[in-house]
Design a protein around this motif. Structure first.
Motif, mmCIF file in Angstrom:
data_model
loop_
_atom_site.group_PDB
_atom_site.id
_atom_site.type_symbol
_atom_site.label_atom_id
_atom_site.label_comp_id
_atom_site.label_asym_id
_atom_site.label_seq_id
_atom_site.Cartn_x
_atom_site.Cartn_y
_atom_site.Cartn_z
ATOM 1 N N ASP A 133 26.835 9.000 -4.807
ATOM 2 C CA ASP A 133 28.000 10.238 -5.198
ATOM 3 C C ASP A 133 28.646 9.769 -6.388
ATOM 4 O O ASP A 133 29.973 10.150 -6.267
ATOM 5 N N GLY A 134 28.044 9.067 -7.279
ATOM 6 C CA GLY A 134 29.335 8.392 -8.242
ATOM 7 C C GLY A 134 29.965 7.353 -7.916
ATOM 8 O O GLY A 134 31.114 6.796 -8.508
ATOM 9 N N LEU A 135 30.007 6.690 -6.634
ATOM 10 C CA LEU A 135 30.768 5.659 -6.020
ATOM 11 C C LEU A 135 29.937 4.627 -5.915
ATOM 12 O O LEU A 135 28.913 4.610 -5.530
ATOM 13 N N ALA A 136 30.731 3.499 -6.222
ATOM 14 C CA ALA A 136 29.773 2.237 -5.847
ATOM 15 C C ALA A 136 29.983 1.868 -4.555
ATOM 16 O O ALA A 136 30.866 1.742 -4.017
ATOM 17 N N THR A 137 28.760 1.332 -4.042
ATOM 18 C CA THR A 137 28.688 1.084 -2.573
ATOM 19 C C THR A 137 29.033 -0.392 -2.684
ATOM 20 O O THR A 137 29.426 -0.719 -1.232
ATOM 21 N N GLY A 138 28.921 -1.066 -3.525
ATOM 22 C CA GLY A 138 29.335 -2.635 -3.361
ATOM 23 C C GLY A 138 27.862 -3.370 -3.232
ATOM 24 O O GLY A 138 27.843 -4.911 -3.403
ATOM 25 N N ASN A 139 26.675 -2.596 -2.937
ATOM 26 C CA ASN A 139 25.478 -3.254 -2.834
ATOM 27 C C ASN A 139 24.895 -3.623 -4.289
ATOM 28 O O ASN A 139 25.188 -2.726 -5.138
ATOM 29 N N ARG A 140 24.349 -4.681 -4.393
ATOM 30 C CA ARG A 140 23.551 -4.895 -5.907
ATOM 31 C C ARG A 140 22.301 -5.732 -5.590
ATOM 32 O O ARG A 140 22.264 -6.746 -4.544
ATOM 33 N N THR A 141 21.318 -5.713 -6.520
ATOM 34 C CA THR A 141 20.184 -6.370 -6.604
ATOM 35 C C THR A 141 19.999 -7.002 -7.766
ATOM 36 O O THR A 141 20.542 -6.477 -8.760
ATOM 37 N N GLU A 142 19.263 -8.057 -8.014
ATOM 38 C CA GLU A 142 18.997 -8.589 -9.030
ATOM 39 C C GLU A 142 17.679 -8.678 -9.626
ATOM 40 O O GLU A 142 16.691 -8.656 -8.741
ATOM 41 N N GLU A 143 17.671 -8.440 -10.777
ATOM 42 C CA GLU A 143 16.113 -8.002 -11.327
ATOM 43 C C GLU A 143 15.983 -9.350 -12.509
ATOM 44 O O GLU A 143 16.821 -9.165 -13.635
ATOM 45 N N VAL A 144 15.115 -10.145 -12.604
ATOM 46 C CA VAL A 144 14.993 -11.023 -13.657
ATOM 47 C C VAL A 144 14.169 -10.458 -14.680
ATOM 48 O O VAL A 144 12.675 -9.932 -14.457
ATOM 49 N N ILE A 145 14.826 -10.065 -15.982
ATOM 50 C CA ILE A 145 13.887 -9.247 -16.958
ATOM 51 C C ILE A 145 12.958 -10.418 -17.820
ATOM 52 O O ILE A 145 11.798 -9.914 -17.803
ATOM 53 N N VAL A 146 13.454 -11.379 -18.187
ATOM 54 C CA VAL A 146 12.367 -12.398 -18.969
ATOM 55 C C VAL A 146 13.129 -13.785 -18.814
ATOM 56 O O VAL A 146 14.357 -13.912 -18.648
ATOM 57 N N THR A 147 12.069 -14.837 -18.645
ATOM 58 C CA THR A 147 12.621 -16.050 -18.672
ATOM 59 C C THR A 147 11.860 -17.060 -19.736
ATOM 60 O O THR A 147 10.700 -16.741 -19.866
ATOM 61 N N TRP A 148 12.669 -17.718 -20.210
ATOM 62 C CA TRP A 148 12.141 -18.963 -21.205
ATOM 63 C C TRP A 148 12.238 -20.225 -20.763
ATOM 64 O O TRP A 148 13.224 -20.408 -20.265
ATOM 65 N N HIS A 149 11.257 -21.099 -20.691
ATOM 66 C CA HIS A 149 11.157 -22.387 -20.596
ATOM 67 C C HIS A 149 11.029 -23.323 -21.573
ATOM 68 O O HIS A 149 10.106 -22.912 -22.336
ATOM 69 N N ALA A 150 11.987 -24.330 -21.761
ATOM 70 C CA ALA A 150 11.709 -25.287 -23.040
ATOM 71 C C ALA A 150 10.419 -25.928 -22.660
ATOM 72 O O ALA A 150 10.061 -26.213 -21.695
#
Lengths: 155, 303
Positions: A133-150
């Motif tokens: 309803d337009g209000l932040a619930t405080g819950n969050r999830t993380e999504e790794v979009i792209v990763t680079w390794h040396a």
């Protein structure tokens, strides 16, 4: 004692020329607004904060994270690479298609921090904030979009 | 019909070139050129940091693809940076206004292209860039000079139109990219979640508040051209409202459209700004030497 100030008039040619320039500028600006995009700077549309977000759609928050050769993990802010968060967001599709491009981000970091331990990994991570309803619930999830390794053999 | 057309033509031309005092140009010039230096140093210090970003991450804009502009490197970025700092300091004095003005415009425009060719375009520079492009069409202007000039009026009017277009056309962009639902969806909620401050974080928890603000923003953007159709006094009130809108935005999201705010100064009677006279009044010992030379100029502008 205040007399009428002098007026410097334009010649008919000067006036016509200025009117023509005005119409060209306004025409380009309208064309950019109706049909153009950011690419057409400086005549692109004024699209700051112009996209809609559904009230209950999660809010996207992009973070750039790096790991150095000593295993320390830290965020890459604008001071560390010369690129702003919004610039990572603007190029995120290029990075997704070709994660090797992140090696140039590492290169920028090394130019700015010649004495720091080398970066071995860079990730672009999106933190999704849940909204109800337009209000932040405080819950969050993380999504790794792209990763680079040396490459393994870093000097 | 032809008689009406011949009437509209001249009156439109008169509106576009309504004379303003040359003193306004002198002050506006000084402010704009000082701002370019401040922009480099304080407001957008991240631009010079592109010096260290490898060329592979440079994504030239349309203008950068049609003009033969070089891929930025450390040498180019630092050269433009220092050249602009020196040239703007000279240009702010009002000397050689055409030569220095064009040089500053060309270099600052390239600076903007460097700023915006790495994946993010900002939208707060249009009116300011236009002012920088048009100021060099005017010759020398003295601070406080009351002489009215139509060519100066055109530069001011064009900048004013660009300032108001930034608001008015932003409303159109919201409908184009966000749709009519921009009005009641969660754009501001998202903005506060990403960039909120102690002044604004509470707003996401008040139902309906940010939606009401969105309606207010669209309303004021669509109504902004009214500034051209009202008396001076109301016009100043509207401009004060615009500045207060940006102050609230800054407090809430730490976003400020600095170059736009500078360009908007052209609505104000800047001709009252007379730095040379102020310095003389405060430090009469400095003025002693040059008083005889400038007496004529002062007599002219104060008459």
């Amino acid at each position: 004692m205040r007399g009428e100030p002098q007026i410097q008039r334009l010649s008919p040619t000067g006036r016509a020329l200025r009117l023509a320039v005005a119409f060209v500028v306004i025409g380009l600006l309208l064309a950019g607004t109706f049909f153009g995009d950011d690419d057409h700077f400086p005549f692109g549309p004024f699209r700051m904060y112009s996209t809609s977000n559904e009230l209950n759609a999660p809010v996207r928050d992009t973070r750039i994270r790096a790991i150095n050769a000593e295993g320390e993990e830290f965020p890459l802010g604008v001071g560390s690479t010369g690129l702003r968060r919004a610039e990572f967001e603007g190029q995120v599709h290029r990075f997704e298609e070709n994660p090797e491009l992140l090696s140039y981000v590492a290169e920028a970091y090394h130019r700015r921090h010649p004495d720091a331990p080398p970066l071995v990994q860079i990730s672009i991570v999106v933190v999704w904030h849940e909204v109800r309803d337009g209000l932040a619930t405080g819950n969050r999830t993380e999504e790794v979009i792209v990763t680079w390794h040396a490459e393994e053999d870093i000097p | 019909m032809s008689s009406r057309a011949t009437q509209i033509g001249p009156s439109l031309a008169r509106w576009f070139t309504e004379p303003v005092p040359l003193g306004r140009i002198a002050a506006f010039r000084t402010i704009c050129y000082i701002f370019v230096a401040l922009d480099l140093l304080f407001f957008t210090p991240w631009v010079v940091e592109h010096a260290d970003v490898p060329g592979e991450l440079y994504q030239p804009l349309f203008i950068g693809r049609i003009l033969p502009l070089p891929t930025p490197n450390a040498w180019l970025v630092h050269t433009i940076y220092w050249a602009l700092l020196v040239l703007t300091a000279l240009a702010a004095t009002g000397r050689a206004p055409r030569l220095l003005g064009w040089a500053v415009f060309v270099l600052y425009f390239e600076w903007m292209i460097i700023a915006m060719s790495y994946g993010k375009v900002d939208h707060d520079h249009f009116a300011f860039l236009l002012a920088l492009a048009l100021l060099p069409t005017l010759g020398r202007a003295r601070h406080g000079d009351p002489t009215l000039s139509e060519s100066a009026g055109w530069v001011i009017r064009m900048t004013q139109i660009a300032v108001i277009a930034t608001y008015f056309l932003a409303a159109w962009a919201k409908f184009r990219f966000g749709g009519i639902e921009w009005l009641w969806e969660a754009t501001l909620t998202r903005a506060v979640l990403r960039r909120g401050t102690v002044f604004s974080n509470w707003t996401t928890e008040v139902p309906g508040l940010l939606v009401a603000v969105q309606f207010g923003i669209i309303a004021f953007e669509l109504l902004s051209p009214a500034v051209f159709f009202v008396r001076k006094r109301i016009q100043y009130g509207i401009i004060a409202f615009f500045y207060s809108f940006h102050a609230v935005t800054y407090a809430s999201l730490t976003i400020a459209f600095w170059p736009h705010l500078v360009a908007m100064l052209c609505f104000l009677p800047l001709e009252r700004i007379r730095p040379v006279q102020w310095v003389r009044a405060r430090f009469p010992q400095l003025a002693g030497k040059s008083r005889s030379q400038s007496a004529t100029a002062d007599a002219l502008s104060d008459s």
